[in-house]
Design a protein around this motif. Structure first.
Motif, PDB file in Angstrom:
ATOM      1  N   PRO A  53     -26.170  42.026  20.074  1.00  0.00           N
ATOM      2  CA  PRO A  53     -25.477  40.909  19.450  1.00  0.00           C
ATOM      3  C   PRO A  53     -25.373  41.115  17.929  1.00  0.00           C
ATOM      4  CG  PRO A  53     -27.721  40.289  19.974  1.00  0.00           C
ATOM      5  CD  PRO A  53     -27.544  41.688  20.463  1.00  0.00           C
TER       6      PRO A  53
ATOM      7  N   LEU B 279      -7.684  38.694   3.967  1.00  0.00           N
ATOM      8  CA  LEU B 279      -7.129  38.648   5.321  1.00  0.00           C
ATOM      9  C   LEU B 279      -5.827  37.856   5.391  1.00  0.00           C
ATOM     10  CD1 LEU B 279      -7.833  39.551   8.200  1.00  0.00           C
ATOM     11  CD2 LEU B 279      -9.061  37.421   8.500  1.00  0.00           C
TER      12      LEU B 279
ATOM     13  N   TYR C 115      -9.201  49.692   7.255  1.00  0.00           N
ATOM     14  CA  TYR C 115      -8.034  50.534   7.551  1.00  0.00           C
ATOM     15  C   TYR C 115      -7.288  49.976   8.760  1.00  0.00           C
ATOM     16  CZ  TYR C 115      -9.492  53.122  11.747  1.00  0.00           C
ATOM     17  OH  TYR C 115      -9.815  53.478  13.029  1.00  0.00           O
TER      18      TYR C 115
ATOM     19  N   ARG D  15      -8.822  52.993  16.132  1.00  0.00           N
ATOM     20  CA  ARG D  15     -10.073  52.974  16.890  1.00  0.00           C
ATOM     21  C   ARG D  15     -11.036  51.932  16.319  1.00  0.00           C
ATOM     22  NH1 ARG D  15     -15.083  56.069  17.180  1.00  0.00           N
ATOM     23  NH2 ARG D  15     -15.794  56.032  19.340  1.00  0.00           N
TER      24      ARG D  15
ATOM     25  N   VAL E 196     -14.531  50.129  17.839  1.00  0.00           N
ATOM     26  CA  VAL E 196     -15.411  50.205  19.007  1.00  0.00           C
ATOM     27  C   VAL E 196     -16.144  48.892  19.247  1.00  0.00           C
ATOM     28  CG1 VAL E 196     -17.312  51.508  20.058  1.00  0.00           C
ATOM     29  CG2 VAL E 196     -15.686  52.668  18.564  1.00  0.00           C
TER      30      VAL E 196
ATOM     31  N   VAL F 129     -17.832  45.537  19.732  1.00  0.00           N
ATOM     32  CA  VAL F 129     -17.715  44.213  19.130  1.00  0.00           C
ATOM     33  C   VAL F 129     -16.930  44.244  17.822  1.00  0.00           C
ATOM     34  CG1 VAL F 129     -19.848  44.249  17.788  1.00  0.00           C
ATOM     35  CG2 VAL F 129     -19.070  42.115  18.777  1.00  0.00           C
TER      36      VAL F 129
ATOM     37  N   TYR G  14     -13.527  43.250  18.676  1.00  0.00           N
ATOM     38  CA  TYR G  14     -13.475  41.817  18.988  1.00  0.00           C
ATOM     39  C   TYR G  14     -13.412  41.009  17.695  1.00  0.00           C
ATOM     40  CZ  TYR G  14     -15.282  37.291  20.688  1.00  0.00           C
ATOM     41  OH  TYR G  14     -15.468  35.969  20.968  1.00  0.00           O
ATOM     42  N   GLN G  15     -14.307  41.349  16.761  1.00  0.00           N
ATOM     43  CA  GLN G  15     -14.362  40.600  15.498  1.00  0.00           C
ATOM     44  C   GLN G  15     -13.081  40.775  14.698  1.00  0.00           C
ATOM     45  OE1 GLN G  15     -17.968  42.301  13.903  1.00  0.00           O
ATOM     46  NE2 GLN G  15     -19.089  40.436  14.363  1.00  0.00           N
ATOM     47  N   ARG G  16     -12.604  42.017  14.653  1.00  0.00           N
ATOM     48  CA  ARG G  16     -11.383  42.287  13.875  1.00  0.00           C
ATOM     49  C   ARG G  16     -10.213  41.504  14.468  1.00  0.00           C
ATOM     50  NH1 ARG G  16     -10.304  47.230  10.766  1.00  0.00           N
ATOM     51  NH2 ARG G  16      -8.137  47.165  10.190  1.00  0.00           N
TER      52      ARG G  16
ATOM     53  N   ASP H 117     -10.649  37.789  13.692  1.00  0.00           N
ATOM     54  CA  ASP H 117     -10.368  37.548  12.264  1.00  0.00           C
ATOM     55  C   ASP H 117      -8.864  37.564  12.019  1.00  0.00           C
ATOM     56  OD1 ASP H 117     -13.000  37.257  11.463  1.00  0.00           O
ATOM     57  OD2 ASP H 117     -13.256  39.357  10.908  1.00  0.00           O
ATOM     58  N   GLU H 118      -8.200  38.571  12.590  1.00  0.00           N
ATOM     59  CA  GLU H 118      -6.747  38.697  12.387  1.00  0.00           C
ATOM     60  C   GLU H 118      -6.004  37.527  13.031  1.00  0.00           C
ATOM     61  OE1 GLU H 118      -5.869  42.596  13.914  1.00  0.00           O
ATOM     62  OE2 GLU H 118      -6.537  43.585  12.080  1.00  0.00           O
TER      63      GLU H 118
ATOM     64  N   ASP I  73     -16.485  46.791  25.446  1.00  0.00           N
ATOM     65  CA  ASP I  73     -17.483  45.738  25.670  1.00  0.00           C
ATOM     66  C   ASP I  73     -16.903  44.676  26.597  1.00  0.00           C
ATOM     67  OD1 ASP I  73     -19.913  44.312  25.229  1.00  0.00           O
ATOM     68  OD2 ASP I  73     -18.847  43.019  23.821  1.00  0.00           O
TER      69      ASP I  73
ATOM     70  N   PRO J 137     -18.222  41.856  27.969  1.00  0.00           N
ATOM     71  CA  PRO J 137     -18.350  40.436  27.593  1.00  0.00           C
ATOM     72  C   PRO J 137     -17.358  40.026  26.506  1.00  0.00           C
ATOM     73  CG  PRO J 137     -20.512  41.451  27.760  1.00  0.00           C
ATOM     74  CD  PRO J 137     -19.514  42.564  27.843  1.00  0.00           C
ATOM     75  N   SER J 138     -17.050  40.937  25.584  1.00  0.00           N
ATOM     76  CA  SER J 138     -16.081  40.600  24.529  1.00  0.00           C
ATOM     77  C   SER J 138     -14.710  40.329  25.140  1.00  0.00           C
ATOM     78  CB  SER J 138     -15.950  41.746  23.523  1.00  0.00           C
ATOM     79  OG  SER J 138     -17.127  41.928  22.828  1.00  0.00           O
TER      80      SER J 138
ATOM     81  N   LYS K 168     -27.806  50.645  20.419  1.00  0.00           N
ATOM     82  CA  LYS K 168     -27.342  49.486  21.178  1.00  0.00           C
ATOM     83  C   LYS K 168     -25.861  49.663  21.480  1.00  0.00           C
ATOM     84  CE  LYS K 168     -30.582  45.998  19.469  1.00  0.00           C
ATOM     85  NZ  LYS K 168     -30.737  44.794  18.650  1.00  0.00           N
TER      86      LYS K 168
ATOM     87  N   TYR L 192     -29.002  41.205  27.478  1.00  0.00           N
ATOM     88  CA  TYR L 192     -28.764  42.413  26.682  1.00  0.00           C
ATOM     89  C   TYR L 192     -29.714  42.495  25.482  1.00  0.00           C
ATOM     90  CZ  TYR L 192     -26.071  45.847  23.926  1.00  0.00           C
ATOM     91  OH  TYR L 192     -25.682  46.936  23.197  1.00  0.00           O
ATOM     92  N   HIS L 193     -29.702  41.449  24.684  1.00  0.00           N
ATOM     93  CA  HIS L 193     -30.483  41.437  23.451  1.00  0.00           C
ATOM     94  C   HIS L 193     -31.975  41.589  23.742  1.00  0.00           C
ATOM     95  CE1 HIS L 193     -31.505  40.768  19.400  1.00  0.00           C
ATOM     96  NE2 HIS L 193     -31.695  39.472  19.430  1.00  0.00           N
TER      97      HIS L 193
END
Lengths: 557, 360
Positions: free
Chosen positions: A244, A415, A502, B76, B78, B80, B83-85, B88-89, B104, B106-107, B185, B344-345
Motif C-alpha cells: 500500500p 497538473l 514524463y 510505462r 507500473v 499503483v 493508478y495514481q497517475r 490524478d489526471e 495490479d 486491485p487497482s 513489494k 497484502y500489507h
C-alpha cells in the motif's frame, strides 16, 4: 528583477514544496491520500524509532561518503593543481570522467565487476591466484555496506575535485609564497594557507556531496536489502511506489530530509559568513611556483591511477562489455556477443525522440540555470536584503528533497495547467532541481571576487548593470561555464522527478534506462548508458569549443 | 483584460475542457472494418503499460503492422504508480490515456468500481475464463506463474527433481546459501507469500515455513528482477522468487536457465487491460484492445514476450514450451483476490520482519 526572481522561486520551489509539506498531514488510503486530515504520518516519521533509524542510516552513510570524497578529492586536486606533476590535462579529464555516468549505471557496472562469485574481478583473480592457492577467497564483494560507500564515493569524488581544483587554480598564491619564503614547509603552506583559502569551495563541494548522498535511494536501496540496512530515501521510494502506498509518509520523509539540508546550508553559510576572508581574486593576481614532488612523483601518479582505474577504466569497460552481451555472465565468450541493443536503440520509435528530448532539456536547463543562478547569487551578495537572501535560500531547497517527493509536488502544482503532459513540465523539474547548483557554485565563485573591482568601474561612471556585465560576469565566466557543464550533465542523468512527470510524448533517456533496468534488461540499459555518456561527452566538447573553456579548468574558479 | 490575455485564457480553458469524446455515450461498432476506419481517423492510441517496455513496444509495433495508420504511444507506469497517475489526471480533467494495462489487479478493480473504465465486451469475451475478467470492463492479457528458476550449470538434474517435489525441498541442507529471495513489494513478489500464508496451508507452510526458508541463509534482493539476473549470471544457483514470463525472456535470449513449478504453483491473471472512460481515441482504443485479446494478438504476445495468454483454445506457441525440459505446472494455486486485497500489507510486513529477524 527581485519581483521576477520571487515569481520564479515561488513557481519552482515554494509552491511545489508547500504541496509536499501539506501532503504529510493527510490520512492515507491503500493507494494514495484521503480527504481526511491526520497526524499519523507525521508521528510515524518524525517520532518513531523506525523512521529516525532510517534517517540515521542515511546520515551516517552520507557522512562516510562525504568524508571519503573530501579526503580523496582534495588530495587529487592538490596533486594536480599545486604540484609539478606532468600530464595535468589528462588527469583532469580522467578524474572527472565519472561525472558522465549516473551512479545507478555505475552500480550496475560494479555488480558486473565486484559480485562475490561471478564478478569479473573475482573471476580473474580466482584464475590467477588459483595457480598458487587452493580455493582462493573472493577479493571484493560489492554486495556489502563497504560496497555502497565505495560506489557512491567513486561517483561523488569528482565534485569535490572540480570545486577544489578550480579554486586552487584561480587563487592568488602570494600568501602561500610568502609563507614558503618565511621558512614554512610546502605541507605547512598547504595546511595553513592554501586549504583555508579554498574552504568555501571545499565546503560547497562537501555540502553538495552530502546532500546528493543523503537523498540517493538507488545504490543504498538495492545493495542495502541484501546487507540488511535501510536508508530514509529508500523507505521514501518504497512508500511512494509499493502497495500500500504511503504518500503522507513519503512527504513527511521528504520534509525531514529537507530540514537536514537546511541545517547543512545554514552551517555552510555560517562557516563562510565573513566572505572577505576568502577573497582571492582581487585587482591583482599572482601565480606562484608549483610544489616539486621530486622522488614522490611516482606515488602521486600511483594514487591518481588507482582512482582512475576504479572510477573510470573498470566501470566504463564493464558497462561497454555488458552493452554487447545478451545476458549477464561471469565469463565473456563470443556467443554472448550481440549488437542488438544498439540496433534496437536506433530503430525504436521512442528512442530517437527520447534522445532529442534529452539533449533539448540539457541545453535549455543549462542556460536557464546559469543565468538564474548567477543573478540570484549576485543579488544575494551585492544587494543583501531579506528579499534577496530569501530568494537565494528558497531557490536551493528543491535539491534537498528527494526527486520523487519533489516531483509529486510539481505534479500537483502543474497538473491543471497546459504544461502537464508536455516536455515543459520536465524543463521546470530539471531547472528546479539544478538551479541550486547554479546558485551555490556561482556564489562560491562570486565570494572570491572582491566588490572593489565593480566599485572601481562604478567610480569611473559605469552603471551597476554595466559594471556587472563588464567586470563581474567576465571574471566569473569560467564558473558560469562550469555551471553550464555541470547542469547539462546532471540534467541528462536526472531521473527521480522525471519519472513522475514524463508522458508518452516526452520520453527521455534516463527514464528509459530506468525502465529497462526495472524490466531486468540490464544489457539494454547498459547500451543506453553508453549512449547517454556519449551524448554528455559530445555536449561538453561542443560547449568547450563554443566557449573555449574546459569543464575541469572552469569549475570553482 | 487585454485581448492577448483573453486569448491565452481562452486557450487554457479550451485545453482544460473535457474532450468531446469523453462526454459521448459509449456506442461503438463491433464491426472490425468500421471500427478500423473510425480508429484511423483518430490516428493514435495512448497505452499506459505495466509490463516490460521492450515487449510491449514490440506488441504495439505488431498491431501497427496489422492496422497501418494508427500509432500506438506507450508510457510505462507500473502497478499503483499507474493508478495514481490516472486518477490524478482524471481528477484534473487531463485525458491523456486510452488503454490502461495494470499489473495490479486491485487497482483495476478499484478503477472499474469508481466508474473510470469503459464497459467493452470483447469479441473473444467467451474465450476468456471468468477469473481473468473483471465483468466486461477489464481483461488479463496473460498469466503470471511463480516458479523456481535455476541455473542449469549450478543445479544438478537430481536436485531439480527434488525441488520439483514441492516448495519444502528448498529446506534441504544441500541448498543452504545457494538460492535467493526478494523483499520487494509487488504482485509477483507477493504471490508466493500469499500462498504460504494461506490459512488452509498453515500446517504445511505459514510463517514457520518462511522462517525456515530464511534460516537457509538465502541472498535477499530488494529488486525481484535482480534475483533473476543473479541466477542468470551464476551468482546464485536458483531463486525461489522467480516467475515464468520474466525467466522466459532471458531463456529465449540463450541464458543458461530453466524453471520448474513446485507443487502447488501460484498462478494469477496479470496485465489487466481496460479502456479509459475518457479516452480521446475511443475507437482506436477499442480496436487495440480487441486485437491484443484476439487470437492473433495473443499469439503475437506469446511469440514476442513469452507470456501465457489467458485466451482459451489457441495453440501454445511459446518457444520454450516446445522444448523437452519444459513441463506445465501440475497443481495450480489460484490466488484469492479478496484475501490478496485484505492481507497484502500484513503478509508482506510479516515477511520483511521474518527476513530481518533471520539476519539478527
Amino acid at each position: 528583477m527581485a519581483l521576477f526572481l520571487t515569481a520564479v522561486v515561488l513557481a519552482l520551489a515554494v509552491i511545489p514544496l508547500v504541496y509536499v509539506f501539506d501532503a504529510q498531514f493527510y490520512k492515507e488510503t491503500r493507494v494514495g491520500l484521503s480527504e481526511e486530515r491526520s497526524l499519523d504520518a507525521v508521528k510515524a516519521v518524525y517520532a518513531s524509532a523506525e523512521y529516525l533509524g532510517y534517517l540515521a542510516n542515511a546520515l551516517i552513510l552520507a557522512a562516510l561518503v562525504t568524508a571519503l570524497s573530501l579526503l580523496v578529492g582534495v588530495v587529487l586536486a592538490l596533486l594536480v593543481a599545486r604540484t609539478d606533476l606532468s600530464h595535468k590535462s589528462l588527469w583532469d579529464t580522467m578524474i572527472t570522467l565519472p561525472l558522465y555516468l549516473s551512479p545507478f549505471t555505475g552500480l550496475m557496472a560494479w555488480i558486473t565487476l565486484g559480485s562475490e562469485k561471478t564478478g569479473f574481478i573475482n573471476h580473474i583473480l580466482r584464475k590467477i591466484l588459483g595457480v598458487f592457492i587452493e580455493n582462493p577467497k573472493p577479493l571484493v564483494n560489492i554486495w556489502s555496506y563497504g560496497g555502497v560507500v565505495f560506489i557512491m564515493f567513486l561517483f561523488f569524488c569528482p565534485f569535490v575535485y572540480l570545486f577544489t581544483v578550480g579554486s586552487l587554480r584561480s587563487m592568488n598564491t602570494s600568501l602561500e609564497e610568502a609563507a614558503r619564503m618565511s621558512g614554512a614547509t610546502a605541507i605547512t603552506g598547504l595546511r595553513k594557507i592554501t586549504l583555508p583559502m579554498c574552504l568555501p569551495a571545499i565546503l560547497a563541494s562537501g555540502l553538495l556531496v552530502f546532500v546528493l548522498s543523503v537523498e540517493m535511494y538507488t545504490v543504498p536501496g538495492i545493495i542495502g536489502a541484501t546487507v540488511g540496512f535501510t536508508t530514509l530515501p529508500w523507505k521514501i521510494f518504497e512508500d511512494s511506489t509499493a502497495i500500500p502506498v504511503h504518500r503522507a509518509h513519503a512527504a513527511a520523509g521528504g520534509c525531514l530530509l529537507l530540514f537536514v539540508t537546511i541545517a547543512g546550508v545554514w552551517l555552510q553559510n555560517r562557516l563562510t559568513q565573513v566572505s572577505s576572508r576568502f577573497v582571492t581574486v582581487g585587482g591583482k593576481g599572482f601565480q606562484g611556483r608549483p610544489i616539486a614532488l621530486g622522488k614522490y612523483s611516482w606515488l602521486a601518479v600511483g594514487i591518481i591511477l588507482l582512482y582512475v582505474l576504479l572510477a573510470d577504466i573498470l566501470p566504463f569497460g564493464a558497462l561497454l562489455i555488458a552493452s554487447f552481451m545478451r545476458f549477464s555472465a561471469s565469463m565473456i565468450t563470443p556467443d554472448l556477443f550481440t549488437t542488438k541493443h544498439y540496433v534496437a536503440f536506433f530503430t525504436t520509435q521512442n528512442m530517437m525522440a527520447a534522445l532529442w528530448n534529452t539533449i533539448f532539456l540539457a541545453v535549455l536547463t543549462g542556460i536557464i540555470c546559469v543565468l538564474l543562478g548567477f543573478v540570484i547569487s549576485l543579488m544575494d551578495l551585492r544587494r543583501p536584503s531579506l528579499v534577496t537572501k530569501s530568494i537565494a535560500f528558497l531557490s536551493i531547497l528543491p535539491v534537498a528533497v528527494p526527486g520523487l517527493v519533489y516531483g509529486l509536488g510539481l505534479l500537483w502544482t502543474y497538473l491543471q495547467t497546459p504544461l502537464y503532459g508536455t516536455i515543459w513540465i520536465l524543463l521546470l523539474a530539471h531547472v528546479a532541481k539544478m538551479l541550486p547548483y547554479g546558485v551555490i557554485v556561482s556564489r562560491s565563485g562570486l565570494l572570491q571576487l572582491h566588490p572593489e573591482l565593480e566599485e572601481s568601474a562604478r567610480m569611473c561612471g559605469a552603471t551597476p548593470t554595466r559594471a556587472i556585465a563588464s567586470i563581474a560576469a567576465p571574471l566569473v565566466k569560467p564558473t558560469l561555464i562550469a555551471i553550464l557543464f555541470f547542469v547539462m550533465l546532471n540534467s541528462i542523468k536526472e531521473l527521480s522527478a522525471s519519472i513522475l512527470l514524463y508522458s508518452s510524448n516526452s520520453h527521455i533517456l534516463s527514464v528509459l534506462t530506468w525502465h529497462y533496468m526495472d524490466n531486468g534488461d540490464y544489457q539494454y540499459a547498459a547500451a543506453i548508458g553508453i549512449i547517454q555518456t556519449a551524448i554528455m561527452i559530445g555536449i561538453v566538447l561542443i560547449t568547450r569549443m563554443l566557449f573555449r573553456a574546459r569543464l575541469e579548468a572552469a569549475f570553482g574558479q | 483584460m487585454t485581448s492577448r490575455t483573453a486569448a491565452v485564457l481562452s486557450l487554457l480553458a479550451l485545453l482544460a475542457a473535457p474532450p468531446v469524446a469523453a462526454q459521448q455515450a459509449s456506442s461503438y461498432t463491433s464491426d472490425e472494418a468500421k471500427l478500423y476506419e473510425a480508429a484511423k481517423a483518430e490516428g493514435t492510441v495512448v497505452w499506459y503499460v505495466g509490463g516490460p517496455l521492450d515487449g510491449m513496444n514490440a506488441i504495439a509495433a505488431e498491431f501497427q503492422k496489422v492496422y497501418p495508420g494508427i500509432k500506438v504511444e506507450t508510457l510505462r507506469l507500473v502497478g499503483v504508480a499507474q493508478y495514481q497517475r490516472f486518477l490524478d489526471e482524471t481528477n484534473a480533467k487531463k485525458y491523456l490515456v486510452d488503454v490502461l494495462q495494470s499489473t495490479d489487479y486491485p487497482s483495476m478493480v478499484s478503477l472499474v468500481d469508481l466508474g473510470h473504465i469503459a464497459q467493452w465486451k470483447l469479441p473473444t469475451f467467451d474465450k476468456i475464463p471468468e477469473r481473468y475478467r473483471i465483468k466486461d470492463y477489464a481483461y488479463a492479457q496473460y498469466t503470471s506463474t511463480n516458479a523456481i528458476v535455476y541455473n542449469v550449470n549450478k543445479v544438478t538434474p537430481e536436485e531439480v527433481k527434488l525441488l520439483e517435489s514441492g516448495w519444502e525441498a528448498v529446506l534441504d541442507p544441500r541448498f543452504k546459501g545457494r538460492f535467493s529471495v526478494s523483499s520487494m513489494k509487488c504482485g509477483v513478489c507477493y504471490a508466493p507469500v500469499h500462498m504460504f500464508m494461506d490459512p488452509k496451508f498453515k500446517d504445511r507452510f505459514g510463517p514457520e515455513f518462511l522462517r525456515k526458508v530464511v534460516a537457509q541463509q538465502p541472498a535477499v534482493y530488494a529488486e525481484v528482477l535482480v534475483t533473476l539476473d543473479r541466477v542468470v549470471a551464476g551468482e546464485q544457483d536458483f531463486t525461489m522468487w522467480g516467475w515464468e514470463s520474466a525467466a522466459a525472456i532471458k531463456q529465449m535470449e540463450g541464458a543458461p536457465i530453466r524453471w520448474i513449478f513446485p507443487k502447488p504453483t501460484p498462478d494469477f491473471g496479470n496485465s489487466w487491460q481496460g479502456i479509459s472512460k475518457y479516452s480521446t481515441h475511443p475507437n482506436a482504443a477499442r480496436l487495440f484492445l480487441n486485437w491484443t485479446m484476439s487470437e492473433k494478438g495473443a499469439l503475437a504476445m506469446e511469440r514476442i514476450y513469452g507470456g501465457y495468454s489467458t485466451l482459451q483454445g489457441i495453440p501454445d506457441v511459446r518457444v520454450y514450451a516446445q522444448e523437452k525440459w519444459y513441463a506445465q505446472p501440475k497443481e495450480i494455486y489460484p490466488v484469492d483476490w479478496e484475501r490478496w486485497g485484505n492481507n497484502y500489507h500484513k503478509d508482506m510486513d510479516e515477511w520483511a520482519a521474518i527476513i530481518k529477524r533471520g539476519r539478527n
